[in-house]
Design an enzyme around this catalytic site. Structure first.
Site, short mmCIF file in Angstrom:
data_model
loop_
_atom_site.label_atom_id
_atom_site.label_comp_id
_atom_site.label_asym_id
_atom_site.label_seq_id
_atom_site.Cartn_x
_atom_site.Cartn_y
_atom_site.Cartn_z
N HIS A 35 -1.22 0.78 -9.62
CA HIS A 35 -1.93 -0.08 -8.65
C HIS A 35 -2.66 -1.22 -9.37
CE1 HIS A 35 -3.93 -0.30 -4.44
NE2 HIS A 35 -3.89 -1.50 -5.02
N ARG A 79 0.85 -1.19 0.00
CA ARG A 79 0.00 0.00 0.00
C ARG A 79 0.88 1.23 0.00
NH1 ARG A 79 -3.59 -2.42 -1.60
NH2 ARG A 79 -5.67 -2.74 -0.76
P1 NAP Z 1 -2.05 -11.21 4.71
O1 NAP Z 1 -2.19 -12.64 4.31
O2 NAP Z 1 -2.94 -10.69 5.78
O3 NAP Z 1 -0.53 -11.00 5.12
C1 NAP Z 1 -0.07 -9.86 5.76
C2 NAP Z 1 1.34 -10.13 6.26
O4 NAP Z 1 1.87 -8.95 6.83
C3 NAP Z 1 1.38 -11.22 7.35
O5 NAP Z 1 2.53 -12.01 7.18
C4 NAP Z 1 1.50 -10.39 8.62
O6 NAP Z 1 2.15 -11.06 9.69
C5 NAP Z 1 2.35 -9.24 8.13
N1 NAP Z 1 2.21 -8.10 9.01
C6 NAP Z 1 1.11 -7.36 9.30
N2 NAP Z 1 1.38 -6.40 10.18
C7 NAP Z 1 2.70 -6.52 10.48
C8 NAP Z 1 3.58 -5.82 11.33
N3 NAP Z 1 3.17 -4.79 12.09
N4 NAP Z 1 4.87 -6.24 11.39
C9 NAP Z 1 5.30 -7.28 10.65
N5 NAP Z 1 4.51 -7.99 9.81
C10 NAP Z 1 3.23 -7.61 9.73
O7 NAP Z 1 -2.24 -10.26 3.46
P2 NAP Z 1 -1.97 -10.60 1.92
O8 NAP Z 1 -3.15 -11.28 1.33
O9 NAP Z 1 -0.65 -11.26 1.81
O10 NAP Z 1 -1.93 -9.13 1.30
C11 NAP Z 1 -0.95 -8.19 1.73
C12 NAP Z 1 -1.28 -6.81 1.21
O11 NAP Z 1 -1.03 -6.73 -0.19
C13 NAP Z 1 -2.74 -6.40 1.32
O12 NAP Z 1 -3.06 -5.96 2.63
C14 NAP Z 1 -2.83 -5.26 0.31
O13 NAP Z 1 -2.53 -4.02 0.94
C15 NAP Z 1 -1.73 -5.59 -0.69
N6 NAP Z 1 -2.26 -5.91 -2.02
C16 NAP Z 1 -1.90 -5.13 -3.07
C17 NAP Z 1 -2.35 -5.42 -4.34
C18 NAP Z 1 -1.92 -4.63 -5.52
O14 NAP Z 1 -2.44 -4.82 -6.61
N7 NAP Z 1 -0.95 -3.74 -5.37
C19 NAP Z 1 -3.18 -6.53 -4.54
C20 NAP Z 1 -3.54 -7.29 -3.46
C21 NAP Z 1 -3.07 -6.98 -2.19
P3 NAP Z 1 1.51 -12.39 10.33
O15 NAP Z 1 1.71 -13.46 9.29
O16 NAP Z 1 2.33 -12.63 11.53
O17 NAP Z 1 0.06 -12.08 10.59
C1 GLV Z 2 -5.60 -4.58 -4.09
O1 GLV Z 2 -4.96 -3.61 -3.86
C2 GLV Z 2 -6.06 -5.49 -3.08
O2 GLV Z 2 -5.95 -5.16 -1.89
O3 GLV Z 2 -6.57 -6.57 -3.43
#
Ligand code: NAP
Ligand code: GLV
Length: 314
Positions: A277, A229
């Protein structure tokens, strides 16, 4: 019973069409339509207007249209119902494609060769590192980060991951929490950021953190790829770090303000790649299928999957 498509931006119609096919026993409505609020049991949102979900007395669950949920927490009147986010192989694979593409591109210096080609320049003085010599650090080892880390490892990169809680992953060094952040950064040549935006992570990609990346001569200088983000990063710090040699190259899919303002120096910096994005877009076909399956779970009395914690903010 109704399923509400509550988009604050983008075209709701492809979503309405998918949900009509997948949930034929539900009335599929979108914000602005005329319908009975008492009938709305489920809502899918992406940046819904704050307050707009507070008027449905029988709402059972709210679904984020994407993996990220920071857009939900912008709403001070978010209904007190279970919330879930998208976890789907389509979304995961798209993100890993982006991360692998740009990690390889940084390592193999595609930006430099494009410039040389433009000048018809054939230089014999170059050296290419092997992937095994390049240390990639993935911040955020959740669904997306761990898949990207695994695929980077298959390419041959020396991969580590950092998350809130400790992980055990074959062949990937893992670090957790504040206490292990410095050690993680000190062994990172390419930093990949796939963290959620929360109160704890806002502004985490700042000058102090970037100066803590590996500067031990293995690569000219470390590089950054952020597809998490935009408000994880301080863009003025990133630009200063590019200009003082702290950073070599930067790939950003997300920005503090989106769309990226016309006057942002990121657009024209010679060592910055900007994408709008779209590292991993939510495809209505795949994502609506995943959300419809969640609706069926609730209707059959099963627990929602991939729920969002209000306390953690992700
Ligand atoms: P997720 O499964 O919830 O994973 C989040 C990770 O971040 C987990 O490993 C979590 O740790 C870690 N985390 C959270 N807070 C933290 C902190 N304070 N210190 C250290 N580690 C921390 O989420 P995801 O599905 O992988 O997605 C991640 C992010 O990608 C989304 O929230 C979104 O913002 C972004 N995204 C972007 C796009 C795009 O097109 N650019 C698309 C989709 C998603 P734990 O494992 O210990 O809980
Ligand atoms: C895109 O940014 C998502 O959070 O899926």
């Amino acid at each position: 019973m109704s399923f509400l498509v509550a988009l604050g931006s983008g075209d709701p119609d492809p979503w309405v069409e998918q949900f009509r096919a997948l949930l034929p026993d539900h009335q599929i409505v979108k914000l602005g339509d005329s319908y009975d609020p008492a009938g709305v049991e489920f809502a899918m949102t992406w940046y819904h207007p704050p307050g707009s979900l507070a008027v449905y007395p029988h709402l059972k669950a709210v679904f984020s249209m994407g993996a990220g949920v920071d857009h939900l927490f912008r709403d001070p009147n978010l209904p007190d119902v279970p919330m879930a986010r998208v976890v789907d192989p389509d979304l995961t694979n798209r993100m890993s494609e982006y991360v692998v593409l740009h990690a390889l591109s940084v390592m193999r210096q595609t930006r430099r060769y494009r410039d040389q080609q433009n000048q018809k320049l054939w230089l014999d003085d170059d050296w290419q590192p092997a992937a095994s010599d390049v240390r990639v650090g993935v911040m955020g080892m959740g669904v997306l980060g761990s898949d990207a880390a695994h695929k980077l490892q298959l390419i041959g990169f020396d991969v580590a991951g950092w998350s809130r809680s400790k992980k055990t992953l074959d062949g990937i060094e893992t670090f957790a929490g504040e206490a292990e952040l410095s050690a993680f950064l000190a062994r990172t040549d390419i930093l990949v950021v796939l963290l959620p935006l929360t109160d704890d992570t806002r502004g985490i990609i700042n000058a102090k953190l970037l100066k803590s990346l590996a500067h031990d001569g293995r690569v000219p200088a470390p590089s950054l790829i952020n597809a998490g983000r935009g408000n994880l990063q301080i863009e003025t710090d990133i630009l200063a770090c590019l200009d003082d040699g702290t950073l070599h190259e930067v790939v950003l899919d997300v920005f503090q303000i989106e769309p990226l303002p016309q006057n942002s120096p990121l657009w024209t910096h010679p060592r910055v790649t900007v994408t709008p994005h779209n590292a991993s877009v939510s495809d209505p076909m795949a994502v609506a299928r995943a959300i419809a399956a969640q609706v069926r779970r609730v209707e059959q009395g099963e627990a929602l999957l991939n729920t969002v914690s209000r306390a953690r903010g992700y």
